[in-house]
Design a protein around this motif. Structure first.
Motif, short mmCIF file in Angstrom:
data_model
loop_
_atom_site.label_atom_id
_atom_site.label_comp_id
_atom_site.label_asym_id
_atom_site.label_seq_id
_atom_site.Cartn_x
_atom_site.Cartn_y
_atom_site.Cartn_z
N PHE A 161 0.85 -1.19 0.00
CA PHE A 161 0.00 0.00 0.00
C PHE A 161 0.89 1.24 0.00
CE2 PHE A 161 -3.07 -3.03 1.87
CZ PHE A 161 -4.14 -2.80 1.00
N ALA A 162 0.53 2.22 -0.83
CA ALA A 162 1.39 3.40 -0.95
C ALA A 162 0.58 4.59 -1.44
CB ALA A 162 2.54 3.13 -1.92
N TYR A 163 1.16 5.75 -1.29
CA TYR A 163 0.70 6.99 -1.89
C TYR A 163 1.77 7.48 -2.86
CZ TYR A 163 -3.04 7.51 1.56
OH TYR A 163 -4.16 7.32 2.32
N ALA A 164 1.41 8.41 -3.71
CA ALA A 164 2.38 9.05 -4.61
C ALA A 164 2.55 10.50 -4.19
CB ALA A 164 1.92 8.97 -6.06
N ASP A 165 3.78 10.92 -4.04
CA ASP A 165 4.10 12.32 -3.75
C ASP A 165 4.60 12.95 -5.05
OD1 ASP A 165 4.19 14.53 -2.21
OD2 ASP A 165 5.96 13.99 -1.07
N ASN A 166 3.84 13.87 -5.61
CA ASN A 166 4.13 14.46 -6.91
C ASN A 166 4.82 15.82 -6.73
OD1 ASN A 166 2.30 12.63 -8.88
ND2 ASN A 166 1.22 13.01 -6.96
N TYR A 167 5.86 16.04 -7.52
CA TYR A 167 6.65 17.26 -7.40
C TYR A 167 6.69 17.98 -8.74
CZ TYR A 167 8.40 14.89 -3.21
OH TYR A 167 8.49 14.24 -2.03
N LEU A 168 6.59 19.30 -8.68
CA LEU A 168 6.82 20.17 -9.83
C LEU A 168 8.07 20.99 -9.51
CD1 LEU A 168 5.62 20.98 -12.60
CD2 LEU A 168 4.47 22.86 -11.44
N ILE A 169 9.12 20.79 -10.29
CA ILE A 169 10.45 21.31 -9.95
C ILE A 169 10.91 22.28 -11.01
CG2 ILE A 169 12.83 20.67 -9.40
CD1 ILE A 169 11.77 17.84 -8.83
N ASP A 170 11.38 23.45 -10.57
CA ASP A 170 12.02 24.38 -11.48
C ASP A 170 13.46 23.92 -11.70
OD1 ASP A 170 11.85 27.34 -12.67
OD2 ASP A 170 13.81 27.10 -11.73
N VAL A 171 13.85 23.78 -12.96
CA VAL A 171 15.13 23.15 -13.27
C VAL A 171 16.32 24.10 -13.13
CG1 VAL A 171 14.03 21.50 -14.83
CG2 VAL A 171 14.86 23.67 -15.74
N LYS A 172 16.09 25.38 -12.87
CA LYS A 172 17.21 26.31 -12.77
C LYS A 172 18.12 25.95 -11.59
CE LYS A 172 18.35 31.23 -12.43
NZ LYS A 172 17.82 32.62 -12.32
N PHE A 173 17.53 25.81 -10.40
CA PHE A 173 18.31 25.43 -9.21
C PHE A 173 17.71 24.22 -8.51
CE2 PHE A 173 19.60 29.91 -9.61
CZ PHE A 173 20.97 29.77 -9.54
N GLY A 174 16.76 23.54 -9.14
CA GLY A 174 16.16 22.38 -8.51
C GLY A 174 15.21 22.71 -7.38
N VAL A 175 14.56 23.87 -7.43
CA VAL A 175 13.64 24.27 -6.38
C VAL A 175 12.26 23.66 -6.65
CG1 VAL A 175 12.46 26.22 -5.30
CG2 VAL A 175 14.88 26.38 -5.87
N ILE A 176 11.67 23.03 -5.66
CA ILE A 176 10.32 22.49 -5.78
C ILE A 176 9.32 23.64 -5.65
CG2 ILE A 176 8.63 20.91 -4.77
CD1 ILE A 176 10.93 19.21 -3.78
N VAL A 177 8.52 23.87 -6.68
CA VAL A 177 7.58 24.98 -6.67
C VAL A 177 6.17 24.54 -6.31
CG1 VAL A 177 8.90 26.38 -8.30
CG2 VAL A 177 7.21 24.76 -9.17
N ASP A 178 5.89 23.23 -6.36
CA ASP A 178 4.58 22.74 -5.93
C ASP A 178 4.69 21.25 -5.64
OD1 ASP A 178 1.96 22.67 -5.20
OD2 ASP A 178 1.19 23.55 -7.05
N VAL A 179 3.77 20.79 -4.82
CA VAL A 179 3.73 19.38 -4.43
C VAL A 179 2.27 19.00 -4.25
CG1 VAL A 179 3.96 19.92 -1.98
CG2 VAL A 179 4.65 17.68 -2.82
N GLU A 180 1.95 17.77 -4.60
CA GLU A 180 0.57 17.28 -4.49
C GLU A 180 0.61 15.78 -4.22
OE1 GLU A 180 -3.72 17.68 -4.85
OE2 GLU A 180 -2.07 19.10 -4.58
N ALA A 181 -0.17 15.35 -3.24
CA ALA A 181 -0.29 13.93 -2.95
C ALA A 181 -1.39 13.32 -3.81
CB ALA A 181 -0.60 13.72 -1.47
N SER A 182 -1.24 12.05 -4.15
CA SER A 182 -2.23 11.36 -4.97
C SER A 182 -2.15 9.87 -4.70
CB SER A 182 -2.01 11.65 -6.46
OG SER A 182 -0.84 10.99 -6.92
N ARG A 183 -3.07 9.14 -5.31
CA ARG A 183 -2.98 7.69 -5.27
C ARG A 183 -1.81 7.24 -6.13
NH1 ARG A 183 -8.72 4.71 -5.34
NH2 ARG A 183 -7.46 3.28 -4.11
N ALA A 184 -1.32 6.07 -5.87
CA ALA A 184 -0.12 5.58 -6.54
C ALA A 184 -0.48 4.87 -7.84
CB ALA A 184 0.66 4.66 -5.62
#
Length: 337
Positions: free
Chosen positions: A220-243
């Motif tokens: 059993f698991a969840y998925a942690d989704n990341y939206l990353i800006d590639v300039k310096f690797g900064v995470i600009v948003d995150v959202e949990a979801s089903r796996a």
């Protein structure tokens, strides 16, 4: 002569400074230099009563939780123990050597009640992203999206087959995890992501997905989704979801829209793996959002001993069809990788 500590008589007074005990190169100093949580009091004021016994400082609990996240302390009970004995953590949390540490049960109540109802974690995260934007650490031109699995605290031995699970007749007496699952049935990242019934459902945490994505024993698991800006690797948003893949795609759309609404950031390029390479998803990214999509591995189509390369494919919206070029070299004549 060998020296020995003298314990004959204890000192009556001590002069001690916590800041002097924290090394200059300790990571906690870098976080403390840029983290400002004074605005939290006004944000959480409506969620605290004006009468009654004073509660623990919410900024203190947030700082302790940040310590737990940064230094991978897995439980709140262990977090309280570490802050009690670690001088660097005490200094970061604004505690003196004699201040009392909040009980671990206070964190559970705060996270599940005041912190959850006020969305304070989302606000803290967005404030940090705003500081990164102001410091020039976010370019906003190229984003990358991906998901990672988080093992759920659900026991396979206590799960039931998917078709056998039924909604509780009285939702008021259901557990908190069941109530949260029922509240997300219409969300693109959870219940509405797919109509396929899972093979197993955890009765204690039905939102957790039974998955074998790690190519090993399913869990059993969840998925942690990341939206990353590639300039310096900064995470600009995150959202949990089903796996599951459909939920991860839905979470990616949510993060792209929310980043544009919240920060005014709309990338010109988006990097993703083939899990986001379906025709409907590419149509939304390229045609609707006007974003150039780059996938980690171009897909190839094998048809009648001919290898169809992606560069020769064209997609027409009306009618929706895939136009395959007529001239393609046979697969056995194509050069090797």
């Amino acid at each position: 002569m060998m020296g020995r500590l003298n314990h004959d008589q204890g000192q009556l007074f001590y002069s001690f400074c916590l800041a002097d005990a924290v090394p200059d190169d300790h990571p906690i100093r870098e976080i403390a230099a840029v983290l400002d949580l004074r605005w939290v009091y006004a944000e959480l004021a409506p969620h605290y009563p004006r009468i009654g016994r004073p509660s623990f400082d919410p900024v203190l609990m947030l700082r302790m939780l940040i310590v737990g996240y940064v230094f991978a302390i897995r439980s709140e009970r262990a977090l309280c123990r570490e802050v009690k004995v670690n001088l660097a953590y005490r200094w970061f949390c604004g505690l003196s050597i004699e201040d009392k540490i909040p009980d671990h049960s206070a964190f559970c109540r705060a996270r599940n009640e005041r912190f959850r109802n006020s969305a304070i974690f989302r606000h803290v995260f967005e404030r940090v992203v705003e500081d990164c934007i102001a410091a020039g650490l976010v370019g906003g031109e190229g984003f990358a999206v991906d998901a990672s699995l988080i093992v759920a605290d659900a026991n396979k031995q206590r799960s039931i087959p998917g078709p056998a699970w039924q909604k509780p007749s009285d939702q008021q007496t259901a557990s908190r995890a069941v109530k949260e699952y029922l509240a997300t049935l219409d969300d693109a990242a959870f219940g509405a992501a797919s109509e396929v019934m899972p093979k197993f459902i955890s009765s204690s945490d039905p939102a957790a997905q039974w998955t074998g994505a790690m190519r090993g024993p399913a869990f059993f698991a969840y998925a942690d989704n990341y939206l990353i800006d590639v300039k310096f690797g900064v995470i600009v948003d995150v959202e949990a979801s089903r796996a599951i893949r459909q939920a991860e795609v839905g979470a990616a759309k949510t993060m792209i829209d929310r980043t544009e609404d919240r920060f005014g950031l709309k990338p010109a390029r988006l990097a993703a793996d083939t899990a986001y390479g379906s025709a409907a998803t590419l149509n939304w990214i390229v045609n609707d959002k006007k974003i150039c999509s780059a996938h980690s591995r171009p897909r190839q189509v094998q048809a009648r001993r001919r290898l169809i390369e992606p560069r020769g494919l064209r997609f027409r919206r009306r009618p929706q069809c895939l136009c395959v070029p007529t001239r393609q070299a046979p697969a056995h004549n194509r050069p090797g990788p």
